[in-house]
Design a protein around this motif. Sequence first.
Motif, PDB file in Angstrom:
ATOM      1  N   ARG A   1      -6.289 -59.713  23.709  1.00  0.00           N
ATOM      2  CA  ARG A   1      -4.943 -60.225  23.430  1.00  0.00           C
ATOM      3  C   ARG A   1      -4.899 -60.773  22.008  1.00  0.00           C
ATOM      4  O   ARG A   1      -5.904 -61.220  21.464  1.00  0.00           O
ATOM      5  CB  ARG A   1      -4.592 -61.319  24.433  1.00  0.00           C
ATOM      6  N   THR A   2      -3.720 -60.768  21.401  1.00  0.00           N
ATOM      7  CA  THR A   2      -3.586 -61.352  20.069  1.00  0.00           C
ATOM      8  C   THR A   2      -3.450 -62.860  20.193  1.00  0.00           C
ATOM      9  O   THR A   2      -3.026 -63.378  21.247  1.00  0.00           O
ATOM     10  CB  THR A   2      -2.357 -60.808  19.312  1.00  0.00           C
TER      11      THR A   2
ATOM     12  N   GLU B   1     -11.750 -49.316  11.534  1.00  0.00           N
ATOM     13  CA  GLU B   1     -10.744 -48.427  10.979  1.00  0.00           C
ATOM     14  C   GLU B   1     -11.452 -47.484  10.013  1.00  0.00           C
ATOM     15  O   GLU B   1     -12.510 -47.830   9.462  1.00  0.00           O
ATOM     16  CB  GLU B   1      -9.680 -49.233  10.230  1.00  0.00           C
TER      17      GLU B   1
ATOM     18  N   ALA C   1      -8.926 -52.700  13.820  1.00  0.00           N
ATOM     19  CA  ALA C   1      -7.576 -53.030  14.266  1.00  0.00           C
ATOM     20  C   ALA C   1      -7.524 -54.446  14.841  1.00  0.00           C
ATOM     21  O   ALA C   1      -6.568 -55.185  14.607  1.00  0.00           O
ATOM     22  CB  ALA C   1      -7.093 -52.021  15.310  1.00  0.00           C
ATOM     23  N   ALA C   2      -8.561 -54.852  15.577  1.00  0.00           N
ATOM     24  CA  ALA C   2      -8.569 -56.201  16.160  1.00  0.00           C
ATOM     25  C   ALA C   2      -8.542 -57.272  15.070  1.00  0.00           C
ATOM     26  O   ALA C   2      -7.822 -58.264  15.182  1.00  0.00           O
ATOM     27  CB  ALA C   2      -9.785 -56.385  17.067  1.00  0.00           C
TER      28      ALA C   2
ATOM     29  N   ARG D   1      -7.393 -56.897  11.984  1.00  0.00           N
ATOM     30  CA  ARG D   1      -6.098 -56.813  11.293  1.00  0.00           C
ATOM     31  C   ARG D   1      -4.987 -57.457  12.116  1.00  0.00           C
ATOM     32  O   ARG D   1      -4.083 -58.091  11.588  1.00  0.00           O
ATOM     33  CB  ARG D   1      -5.755 -55.356  11.006  1.00  0.00           C
ATOM     34  N   GLU D   2      -5.051 -57.316  13.431  1.00  0.00           N
ATOM     35  CA  GLU D   2      -3.999 -57.827  14.315  1.00  0.00           C
ATOM     36  C   GLU D   2      -4.252 -59.241  14.818  1.00  0.00           C
ATOM     37  O   GLU D   2      -3.470 -59.754  15.613  1.00  0.00           O
ATOM     38  CB  GLU D   2      -3.867 -56.887  15.523  1.00  0.00           C
TER      39      GLU D   2
ATOM     40  N   ARG E   1      -6.503 -60.113  16.873  1.00  0.00           N
ATOM     41  CA  ARG E   1      -6.668 -59.887  18.305  1.00  0.00           C
ATOM     42  C   ARG E   1      -8.111 -60.202  18.677  1.00  0.00           C
ATOM     43  O   ARG E   1      -9.045 -59.831  17.968  1.00  0.00           O
ATOM     44  CB  ARG E   1      -6.343 -58.423  18.642  1.00  0.00           C
TER      45      ARG E   1
ATOM     46  N   CYS F   1     -12.939 -52.519  20.027  1.00  0.00           N
ATOM     47  CA  CYS F   1     -12.337 -51.446  19.232  1.00  0.00           C
ATOM     48  C   CYS F   1     -13.236 -51.088  18.051  1.00  0.00           C
ATOM     49  O   CYS F   1     -13.974 -51.930  17.535  1.00  0.00           O
ATOM     50  CB  CYS F   1     -10.933 -51.823  18.772  1.00  0.00           C
TER      51      CYS F   1
ATOM     52  N   GLU G   1       0.118 -63.710  21.051  1.00  0.00           N
ATOM     53  CA  GLU G   1       0.451 -63.535  22.471  1.00  0.00           C
ATOM     54  C   GLU G   1      -0.048 -64.722  23.300  1.00  0.00           C
ATOM     55  O   GLU G   1       0.683 -65.265  24.128  1.00  0.00           O
ATOM     56  CB  GLU G   1      -0.186 -62.264  23.023  1.00  0.00           C
TER      57      GLU G   1
END
Length: 193
Positions: free
Chosen positions: A84-85, A28, A14-15, A17-18, A20, A25, A88
């Motif tokens: 944080r992304t 997936e 997820a990190a 993909r985002e 971030r 994490c 952001e």
Amino acid sequence: MTSRVILISPAMSAALREARFDDGCPLEDGGAARARSVAGLLPRAGRALTAPAARCRQTASALGLDADEAPALAGLDVGRWRGRTLAEVSAAEPEAVTGWLSDPAAAPHGGESVREFCGRITNWLADTGVFSGRTVAVVEPEVVRAVTVRALGAPEAAFWRIDVPPLHAVEFSGRAGRWNLTAGRPLDRSPDH
């Protein structure tokens, strides 16, 4: 004596993909399945290593590697930006992000600068260069960038110009402190790879 190092970027999380900054994490399900599907495609190695991040350890396991954790291969310490992304952080601290991406000595997040990080990875590479045989290591994309910059003698400003997709392998071979690069390739079972 020639040393060979194959660096493998972790499967999708997820990190990643985002966009971030990694916060520990896991992979997936699809990323872990993809890594399991290519297990056994790597050449035999005298040793297998993994960075300490969860996604690297899980990728190594999914690839079937009995890998030792190597703290020296930890990803870039981004200090207070962890979790944080990039979007952001860019919205909250645009000048800090611009400075960080343009100045290898900058560390506005309170962690490592790109220069410090490249120096740390260079020390690991020098130590690895005395190992005769092949090393396979699952590492964060920024580790692949740092080794590439150092192996090619490129300026540290080139660090951010190197893309490292998930589950790609980049090979370095060398002796006496001189390294050659075999450009990255995806780990997959397609006939042209």
